[in-house]
Each structure stands twice: as C-alpha cells, then as structure tokens.
Design an enzyme around this catalytic site. Structure first.
Site, PDB file in Angstrom:
ATOM      1  N   GLY A 103       0.530  -1.204  -0.031  1.00 53.96           N
ATOM      2  CA  GLY A 103      -0.040  -0.188  -0.718  1.00 53.96           C
ATOM      3  C   GLY A 103       0.540   1.323  -0.188  1.00 53.96           C
ATOM      4  N   GLY A 124       3.466   0.300   0.871  1.00 60.24           N
ATOM      5  CA  GLY A 124       3.603   0.836   2.238  1.00 60.24           C
ATOM      6  C   GLY A 124       3.417   0.938   3.935  1.00 60.24           C
ATOM      7  CD  GLU A 143       8.783  -1.254  -4.237  1.00 60.22           C
ATOM      8  OE1 GLU A 143       7.881  -1.348  -2.862  1.00 60.22           O
ATOM      9  OE2 GLU A 143       9.770  -1.684  -3.676  1.00 60.22           O
ATOM     10  CG  ASP A 161       5.629   2.838  -4.189  1.00 61.05           C
ATOM     11  OD1 ASP A 161       6.733   2.422  -3.340  1.00 61.05           O
ATOM     12  OD2 ASP A 161       4.473   3.172  -4.814  1.00 61.05           O
TER      13      ASP A 161
END
Length: 319
Positions: free
Chosen positions: A69, A90, A113, A121
């Site tokens: 997330g 996340g 990722e 990110d």
C-alpha cells in the site's frame, strides 16, 4: 476508547497515546485506499489534540506489520512504528519516515518493486540513498530481504526488541507522561552496526550504471555476487535503470522533491508495459515469468529513462 473504520483499521486512545492497529492479518495488513482515507485524518486530528502526546502504529496478527500500500507524510509528535513482521511497500511508507521504528526478530524488510516493473516508492528515493555505503542502491535494485536485527543494524529501524517484549514495550510507552521525542529516544536503546553486507554492497555497487554493477558482480564471482547477479537478471531492466537514477538523484533532494520525482516515475510506469506485466506474473497468474519490454538492459535507452523524469507541467504533484 476505541473506534473502528470498517474494522480494517482500528483507532484507540490509551491514556495520552493514540494507537493505530492495521487490522487485515489475512492480507498481511496491506493498506487499501479506504484505510488510508481513515488513517490520514486521524493522524492530523491527534497531531492537533493537546491530550494526545504520542502515536503508536502496529499490525494485527503475528506475521506482518504491513506488506503493501502507500501513505506518506510528516508528523510533529513522537511517532512509534512497531514493525514486528513483514514490512514492505506501504508498511515502509507508514514507518520509515517516522522518528522511531522498532524491529524484532520477526521483521522482514524489503522494497521488491523492481520485480513488478515499478520502483521503490513511498519516498524510497529519499531514505535509500541515505543508508551507508551503497546499501540503499543494493536493496532498491535487488529487492533483498533484510531480516530481524539486521533491519536495525543498517539503520532502517532505529531500535530492536524481542517480539515477546512488544506488548510490554507498548504499555511502557503509553505510560510515559507527555513524552517528547528526546524522552522516547531515551526510553529506547540504540544499536550501531557496520557489517559484512555493508562492505559487500559498497564494493560491488559503487558504479556509474546498472551495467557496471553487473560487471562488478560477474568479476567478483563470490557466492554472494553470483546470487545478486541471478536476482538482478529477473528484474525489469527498465525498473533497474529507473531505480538506479532515482537513488542517484534522491541523494541530493529533499523528501518533498523526491515525492514529486516519484510521482513522475509512477506516471511513466503507468504509461509503460512492465508494471502491468509484473503484476500479472507475480500477483495474478503467479507464473513468475514476466515478459519485460525491453527485455535487456541494453535495450533500455537513456532517452527513455530521461523522459520518465521529465516534468509533467500542470500535472506535476503539488505539495
């Protein structure tokens, strides 16, 4: 006093502490948009509340803190993330930008990722290049999983406790009276470590390009180097080059500048092929055989990478 947000995230006031529990244990407490829309305003509310002195965030169950997330931000009051279990995506975003991150022997930290055609990110371009040596670049490119005490030793967690002490740690934190950041810092014990992994990363990942890193690994020939060569060969070539430059650029940027850059990269990934193909291969069909386009590092042009970092004009992220 406790409140529920669709039961997927729980908010509780314990004394003068606000406690957030991510409550999707079967989904490894992965964040969804509904959870984010509840967490953010609650954090803002507690930040302004004179009767809330401390915020603690944790995951339900015994497997994960949060495995995915996305949420970002800054916070004024002491913010303690108990990362007892899987901490990815996340989960990293919810913890890494806070002042205190407490790992346990169950912690598993990774930014995987590049394996799904994306890039690290949640501010990865900010915190990864600030790790010692080339460890951040190594973690970003390979998705290497750090476990247990190593998460704290390299600086991703600020402190380490045994998992069976987490409950008593939370109770002791709640019992602190009007704690400042320095009070919480004094309460937790800091360890410092520079080890073999750090040395290997600095030696092998000190390079001007992903291709040079691959050459370093092949020339080294050690079991560690060969393992990383195999790992990198499975990743999206485009993601590897995006991530390499992201880490380079991010070293000189503020967190706000990094988030603007990462928004541009996210839009580039959405325009491309590899993110969709990576999600298909890893998360949907689970055949673990993504068809990357381009399929080689040499096939990814510098112009293509440059375009990914270009300004979006009016569509740029505004912070």
């Amino acid at each position: 006093m406790s409140t529920k947000a669709g039961s997927e995230v729980l908010f509780e006031k314990v004394g003068n502490a606000g406690v957030i529990t991510l409550n999707r244990p079967k989904a490894l407490n992965a964040l969804n948009l509904t959870m984010i829309r509840h967490i953010y305003p609650q954090l803002k509310k507690w930040d302004k509340d004179s009767e809330t002195d401390l915020v603690i965030i944790k995951g339900a169950g015994d497997k994960a803190f949060c495995a995915g997330g996305d949420i970002r931000g800054t916070y004024q009051k002491p913010y303690v993330a108990l990362i007892d279990g899987i901490t990815m995506g996340g989960g990293v975003g919810l913890s890494i930008h806070g002042r205190f991150r407490v790992a346990t022997e169950k912690t598993l930290f990774a930014m995987p990722e590049t394996g799904i055609g994306l890039f690290p990110d949640v501010g990865g371009g900010y915190f990864l290049p600030r790790l010692q040596g080339k460890l951040g670049l190594f973690l970003a490119l390979t998705g290497f999983r750090l476990k247990g005490r190593d998460v704290q030793r390299v600086g991703l967690a600020t402190h380490f406790v045994q998992s069976d002490k987490i409950v008593s740690l939370q109770k002791d934190l709640v019992d602190l009276k009007s704690p400042s950041n320095s009070d919480v810092m004094g309460f937790l014990y800091m360890f410092v470590f520079v080890g073999l992994l750090l040395f290997c990363c600095f030696r092998l990942f000190s390079a001007g390009s992903v291709e040079e890193i691959m050459e370093n690994l092949k020339k080294d020939g050690s079991a560690f180097a060969l393992k990383q060569t195999e790992t990198l060969a499975k990743m999206s070539p485009t993601s590897l080059k995006l991530t390499f430059r992201q880490i380079q650029e991010g070293e000189r940027m503020s967190l706000q500048e990094v988030l603007v850059m990462e928004y541009r990269l996210s839009q580039a990934c959405m325009r491309g092929n590899d993110f969709y193909e990576g999600v298909r291969a890893v998360l949907i069909d689970k055949d673990q055989s993504p068809k990357w386009k381009p399929s080689t590092l040499s096939g990814v042009s510098e112009q293509a990478i440059e375009e990914c970092f270009s300004s979006l004009g009016e569509r740029d992220l505004k912070l």
